[in-house]
Scaffold this active site. Structure first.
Site, PDB file in Angstrom:
ATOM      1  N   HIS A  36       0.836  -1.212   0.000  1.00 35.40           N
ATOM      2  CA  HIS A  36       0.000   0.000   0.000  1.00 35.40           C
ATOM      3  C   HIS A  36       0.865   1.254   0.000  1.00 35.40           C
ATOM      4  O   HIS A  36       0.394   2.330  -0.357  1.00 35.40           O
ATOM      5  CB  HIS A  36      -0.943  -0.002   1.212  1.00 35.40           C
ATOM      6  CG  HIS A  36      -0.240  -0.100   2.530  1.00 35.40           C
ATOM      7  ND1 HIS A  36       0.210  -1.298   3.035  1.00 35.40           N
ATOM      8  CD2 HIS A  36       0.113   0.843   3.438  1.00 35.40           C
ATOM      9  CE1 HIS A  36       0.799  -1.088   4.214  1.00 35.40           C
ATOM     10  NE2 HIS A  36       0.758   0.206   4.468  1.00 35.40           N
ATOM     11  N   LEU A  87      -1.369  -8.121   2.234  1.00 31.77           N
ATOM     12  CA  LEU A  87      -0.333  -8.035   3.262  1.00 31.77           C
ATOM     13  C   LEU A  87       0.184  -9.408   3.668  1.00 31.77           C
ATOM     14  O   LEU A  87      -0.557 -10.381   3.740  1.00 31.77           O
ATOM     15  CB  LEU A  87      -0.875  -7.288   4.483  1.00 31.77           C
ATOM     16  CG  LEU A  87      -1.258  -5.827   4.215  1.00 31.77           C
ATOM     17  CD1 LEU A  87      -1.888  -5.203   5.461  1.00 31.77           C
ATOM     18  CD2 LEU A  87      -0.064  -5.018   3.757  1.00 31.77           C
ATOM     19  N   ASP A 123       3.538  -3.301   9.925  1.00 28.75           N
ATOM     20  CA  ASP A 123       2.929  -4.039  11.032  1.00 28.75           C
ATOM     21  C   ASP A 123       1.975  -5.102  10.505  1.00 28.75           C
ATOM     22  O   ASP A 123       1.903  -6.215  11.029  1.00 28.75           O
ATOM     23  CB  ASP A 123       2.153  -3.070  11.938  1.00 28.75           C
ATOM     24  CG  ASP A 123       3.044  -1.984  12.517  1.00 28.75           C
ATOM     25  OD1 ASP A 123       3.997  -2.327  13.229  1.00 28.75           O
ATOM     26  OD2 ASP A 123       2.783  -0.797  12.232  1.00 28.75           O
ATOM     27  N   GLY A 124       1.223  -4.735   9.462  1.00 27.15           N
ATOM     28  CA  GLY A 124       0.239  -5.658   8.903  1.00 27.15           C
ATOM     29  C   GLY A 124       0.889  -6.914   8.357  1.00 27.15           C
ATOM     30  O   GLY A 124       0.413  -8.032   8.587  1.00 27.15           O
ATOM     31  N   HIS A 227      -2.294   7.178   6.814  1.00 29.51           N
ATOM     32  CA  HIS A 227      -2.087   5.842   6.228  1.00 29.51           C
ATOM     33  C   HIS A 227      -2.422   5.815   4.737  1.00 29.51           C
ATOM     34  O   HIS A 227      -1.622   5.362   3.921  1.00 29.51           O
ATOM     35  CB  HIS A 227      -2.915   4.782   6.958  1.00 29.51           C
ATOM     36  CG  HIS A 227      -3.007   3.500   6.188  1.00 29.51           C
ATOM     37  ND1 HIS A 227      -2.105   2.476   6.343  1.00 29.51           N
ATOM     38  CD2 HIS A 227      -3.866   3.102   5.220  1.00 29.51           C
ATOM     39  CE1 HIS A 227      -2.415   1.502   5.499  1.00 29.51           C
ATOM     40  NE2 HIS A 227      -3.475   1.851   4.820  1.00 29.51           N
ATOM     41  N   GLU A 371       0.724 -24.562   3.790  1.00 34.22           N
ATOM     42  CA  GLU A 371       0.284 -24.535   2.388  1.00 34.22           C
ATOM     43  C   GLU A 371       0.388 -23.139   1.789  1.00 34.22           C
ATOM     44  O   GLU A 371       0.859 -22.954   0.663  1.00 34.22           O
ATOM     45  CB  GLU A 371      -1.167 -25.039   2.277  1.00 34.22           C
ATOM     46  CG  GLU A 371      -1.368 -26.508   2.658  1.00 34.22           C
ATOM     47  CD  GLU A 371      -1.487 -26.727   4.163  1.00 34.22           C
ATOM     48  OE1 GLU A 371      -1.565 -25.731   4.917  1.00 34.22           O
ATOM     49  OE2 GLU A 371      -1.500 -27.901   4.589  1.00 34.22           O
ATOM     50  N   ASP A 429     -11.242 -40.447   4.257  1.00 27.16           N
ATOM     51  CA  ASP A 429     -10.983 -39.196   4.980  1.00 27.16           C
ATOM     52  C   ASP A 429     -12.229 -38.315   5.051  1.00 27.16           C
ATOM     53  O   ASP A 429     -12.314 -37.416   5.887  1.00 27.16           O
ATOM     54  CB  ASP A 429      -9.823 -38.422   4.353  1.00 27.16           C
ATOM     55  CG  ASP A 429      -8.475 -38.812   4.952  1.00 27.16           C
ATOM     56  OD1 ASP A 429      -8.474 -39.446   6.029  1.00 27.16           O
ATOM     57  OD2 ASP A 429      -7.443 -38.491   4.339  1.00 27.16           O
TER      58      ASP A 429
HETATM   59  C1  LIG Z   1      -4.485  -9.263   3.395  1.00 27.14           C
HETATM   60  C2  LIG Z   1      -4.810  -7.827   3.510  1.00 27.14           C
HETATM   61  N1  LIG Z   1      -5.727  -7.432   4.406  1.00 27.14           N
HETATM   62  C3  LIG Z   1      -6.097  -6.150   4.495  1.00 27.14           C
HETATM   63  C4  LIG Z   1      -5.540  -5.209   3.681  1.00 27.14           C
HETATM   64  C5  LIG Z   1      -5.982  -3.763   3.753  1.00 27.14           C
HETATM   65  N2  LIG Z   1      -4.907  -2.962   4.379  1.00 27.14           N
HETATM   66  C6  LIG Z   1      -4.032  -2.270   3.645  1.00 27.14           C
HETATM   67  S1  LIG Z   1      -2.888  -1.511   4.585  1.00 27.14           S
HETATM   68  C7  LIG Z   1      -3.576  -2.074   6.012  1.00 27.14           C
HETATM   69  C8  LIG Z   1      -2.977  -1.709   7.343  1.00 27.14           C
HETATM   70  C9  LIG Z   1      -1.555  -2.058   7.375  1.00 27.14           C
HETATM   71  O1  LIG Z   1      -0.932  -1.532   8.480  1.00 27.14           O
HETATM   72  P1  LIG Z   1       0.640  -1.390   8.444  1.00 27.14           P
HETATM   73  O2  LIG Z   1       1.208  -2.581   7.808  1.00 27.14           O
HETATM   74  O3  LIG Z   1       1.087  -1.059   9.804  1.00 27.14           O
HETATM   75  O4  LIG Z   1       0.874  -0.211   7.436  1.00 27.14           O
HETATM   76  P2  LIG Z   1       0.977   1.347   7.773  1.00 27.14           P
HETATM   77  O5  LIG Z   1      -0.414   1.829   8.071  1.00 27.14           O
HETATM   78  O6  LIG Z   1       1.887   1.488   8.928  1.00 27.14           O
HETATM   79  O7  LIG Z   1       1.516   1.914   6.504  1.00 27.14           O
HETATM   80  C10 LIG Z   1      -4.683  -2.858   5.734  1.00 27.14           C
HETATM   81  C11 LIG Z   1      -5.505  -3.502   6.769  1.00 27.14           C
HETATM   82  C12 LIG Z   1      -4.576  -5.650   2.753  1.00 27.14           C
HETATM   83  N3  LIG Z   1      -3.976  -4.823   1.914  1.00 27.14           N
HETATM   84  N4  LIG Z   1      -4.220  -6.952   2.705  1.00 27.14           N
HETATM   85 MG   LIG Z   2       2.093   0.390  10.656  1.00 29.07          MG
END
Ligand SMILES: Cc1ncc(C[n+]2csc(CCOP(=O)(O)OP(=O)(O)O)c2C)c(N)n1
Ligand SMILES: [Mg+2]
Length: 631
Positions: A36, A87, A123-124, A227, A371, A429
């Site tokens: 992102h 993410l 963080d995500g 963000h 997986e 199974d």
């Molecule tokens: C699998 C997945 N779930 C949700 C999202 C939506 N999303 C994009 S950025 C974000 C938050 C990420 O937080 P962080 O990694 O801390 O990024 P920062 O806000 O610090 O740039 C989310 C939930 C995504 N891109 N991928």
């Molecule tokens: Mg963050």
């Protein structure tokens, strides 16, 4: 903005790359797992002197036909190694990249392959489940060439990370046998020091970069407001003032651009020296073929001739292993593996040694029960180049791997999924393990070859097609033995057209029975019963609906003439959902399948219970013909 200093330290002081040749095979790989933050990589590529993105491309951020897509796409811009945004998968693909690097290093030596994989993760990325799989695998394989920079800004979309996390991320990595270190992410010197420390350690490294999200935006930094939402005109102007930049849009100060471009040219000499070593190595053409991910197919014909001469009754998972015995010799770039189902997926052939921390030259990976991690790592390996990864699990667990399968397709990563136990035919199974909707849902995914071969010959042909394609493929294979259906010699690869007439009607044609995989032998036996009653029936084997759909009209019209089901009844048989088969049978055709969850029972009993026997099929065809007034 928060990771700008860390990225600058990485790109200008450590990363080995050459914007003049973004595909230089021995470049370091940089993966922005926090996809992102795509503007960061677009800015880095522009500053470092890549041909694209241009400043205009950057002005057109996220607009139609601009390569500066919402999330970085490997097929849009050179320098974007993998597509990120979902993410967690970036880190997991980086694990695959680091595996491919070590493997090729073992094969070709330091002279030709000697590079690092760097990741920026948020963080995500570190919260996602796939991260736990990837971190475990990387620690186990001691992938010291992998360095993850964690943008520790304590903010995600919903607000503070305190809302959802209290785990000790560093301790988790230590427990997984990683090296961990910290730095001030807003201080390029300190980041650089941490990268040096990481490089000196033989383990994979996590560098915790303490940062402030939206750094430099005086009123919004440190909050979730920075963000994703645009900062707004006032805050952008305030940020420019705060950071000492000219109050002009899209202007990079001359001295800064010049310094960046110089950093971008630094890799040229290392590249030239590498090229000299390649030219002198005697392995040049072999290396270049490998890096192109092309596979030899001369094994197919002699192997299939042998099968036709001596048709085996085997499960297609076994047929896949038999084909792999030949393929793994003919195609040295394959690296196999399984998510802890090696003996069930039949993915390990005799000559393959395990790829381990002590032997990166091995060609078989024990992925463990991971997986999703396996699939994502395979994407990273395939996109690194030089390796054609294949990996197995049960077809039903494509659900666990699906987000990475989707990225295989989106990214055109040449990954081959060996998915066995492909129906109720797996038997005892039971319903948790018996795929129902899986085949059709995978067929609905663009850019993915789904193959369901009917016997050993078709399995070999489908393997050849998967190896020839630059797109990902899934081979859906049976647990249970199947009778050979291809016993006559033919020219070429019949599966290539997706579907073909396996048996033509003897009597006047009244039915066309389409079937895939294990149901082809049932279709043949049912057709025999119909013929005995004077009803002509074609049997069409359809190992790939995608390839059939791509055939010219004349071919499709020949196999499936567009006549009313009152003249010729079209029937489909597949031991899975009937959803979607009306595409080939027409609305009033007969679709035989399973529209509920399966049963725990021996395969034969399960097939009988669901009416998937020659007798039951023939009866249903006759009843349907009667109901539709077909004489
Ligand atoms: C699998 C997945 N779930 C949700 C999202 C939506 N999303 C994009 S950025 C974000 C938050 C990420 O937080 P962080 O990694 O801390 O990024 P920062 O806000 O610090 O740039 C989310 C939930 C995504 N891109 N991928
Ligand atoms: Mg963050």
């Amino acid at each position: 903005m928060g990771m700008a200093d860390a990225a600058t330290a990485l790109f200008t002081r450590h990363l080995k790359f050459d914007p003049a040749d973004p595909h230089w095979p021995d470049r370091d790989r940089f993966i922005l797992s926090a996809g992102h933050g795509s503007m960061l990589i677009y800015a880095l590529l522009y500053l470092a002197g890549y041909e694209r993105p241009t400043l205009d491309d950057i002005r057109n951020f996220r607009q139609l036909h601009s390569p500066t897509a919402g999330h970085p796409e490997n097929f849009e811009l050179e320098g974007v190694e993998v597509t990120t945004g979902p993410l967690g998968q970036g880190v997991a693909m980086a694990v695959g990249s680091a595996i491919a690097e070590r493997h090729l290093n073992a094969v070709y030596g330091d002279d030709l392959v000697d590079h690092w994989t760097y990741v920026i993760a948020g963080d995500g990325c570190l919260m996602e489940g796939v991260n736990h799989e990837a971190v475990g695998l990387a620690g186990h394989l001691k992938l010291g060439r992998l360095i993850v920079l964690w943008d520790d800004n304590e903010i995600t979309i919903d607000g503070s990370t305190d809302l959802s996390r209290n785990e000790d991320v560093m301790a988790r990595h230590v427990a997984a046998q990683w090296h961990v270190t910290e730095c001030d992410g807003l201080n390029a010197d300190d980041v650089s020091r941490a990268i040096e420390e990481a490089k000196a350690d033989p383990r994979p490294s996590l560098i915790r970069c303490k940062t402030i999200i939206g750094f430099g935006a005086p009123n919004k930094q440190g909050t979730a407001a920075t963000h994703g939402a645009a900062l707004g005109k006032d805050e952008v102007e305030a940020a420019r003032a705060e950071l000492g930049l000219q109050p002009v849009e899209f202007a990079v100060p001359d001295d800064i651009l010049a310094a960046w471009r110089e950093a971008g040219r630094k890799g040229a000499s290392a590249h030239a020296e590498w090229q000299k070593r390649l030219d002198a190595s005697g392995k040049k053409s072999e290396f270049e073929t490998r890096i192109s991910n092309k596979a030899d197919d001369s094994w197919l014909k002699p192997y299939v001739d042998g099968l036709i001469a001596n048709p085996p009754t085997v499960a297609t998972r076994k047929a896949s292993e038999m084909a792999l015995e030949v393929i793994n010799v003919a195609v040295p770039s394959t690296v196999g593996g399984s998510a802890d189902l090696t003996g069930s997926n039949n993915t390990k052939t005799k000559a393959l040694q395990p790829l381990t921390a002590d032997n990166y030259g091995g060609r078989y990976i024990y992925y463990g029960i991971r997986e999703f991690g396996m699939a994502a790592a395979m994407n990273g390996m395939a996109l690194h180049g030089g390796v054609i990864p294949y990996g197995g699990t049960f077809l039903v667990f494509t659900d666990y791997a699906r987000p990475a399968i989707r990225l295989s397709a989106l990214q055109k990563a040449k990954v081959i999924y060996v998915m066995t136990h492909d129906s109720i035919g797996l038997g005892e199974d039971g319903p948790t393990h018996q795929p129902i909707e899986h085949l059709q849902s995978l067929r609905a995914m663009p850019g993915l070859n789904v193959f369901r071969p009917a016997d050993a010959v078709e399995t070999a042909e489908c393997w050849a097609l998967a190896l020839a394609s630059q797109e990902p493929s899934i081979l859906a294979l049976t647990r249970q033995n199947l009778k050979p259906v291809r016993t006559e010699p033919v020219d070429g690869n019949l599966c290539e057209r997706g579907a073909y007439r396996l048996k033509a009607a003897g009597n006047a044609r009244k039915a066309i029975i389409l079937a895939t995989g294990s149901e082809v032998e049932i279709a043949l036996a049912a057709a025999e019963r119909l013929e005995a009653q004077g009803i002509g029936a074609d049997v069409v084997s359809m190992p790939s609906t995608e390839l059939f759909d791509a055939q010219p009209d004349a071919y499709r019209e020949d196999i499936l003439p567009d006549v009313s089901n009152r003249d010729i009844l079209r029937v489909s048989i597949e031991a899975g959902t009937t959803f979607g088969w009306e595409r080939y049978t027409g609305l009033h055709g007969l679709r035989i399948g399973i529209d509920r969850f399966g049963v725990s029972a021996p395969a034969k009993d399960a097939y009988e219970f669901f009416g998937l026997t020659p007798e039951a099929v023939a009866t249903r065809v006759l009843d349907h013909m009667k109901a539709r007034g077909i004489q």
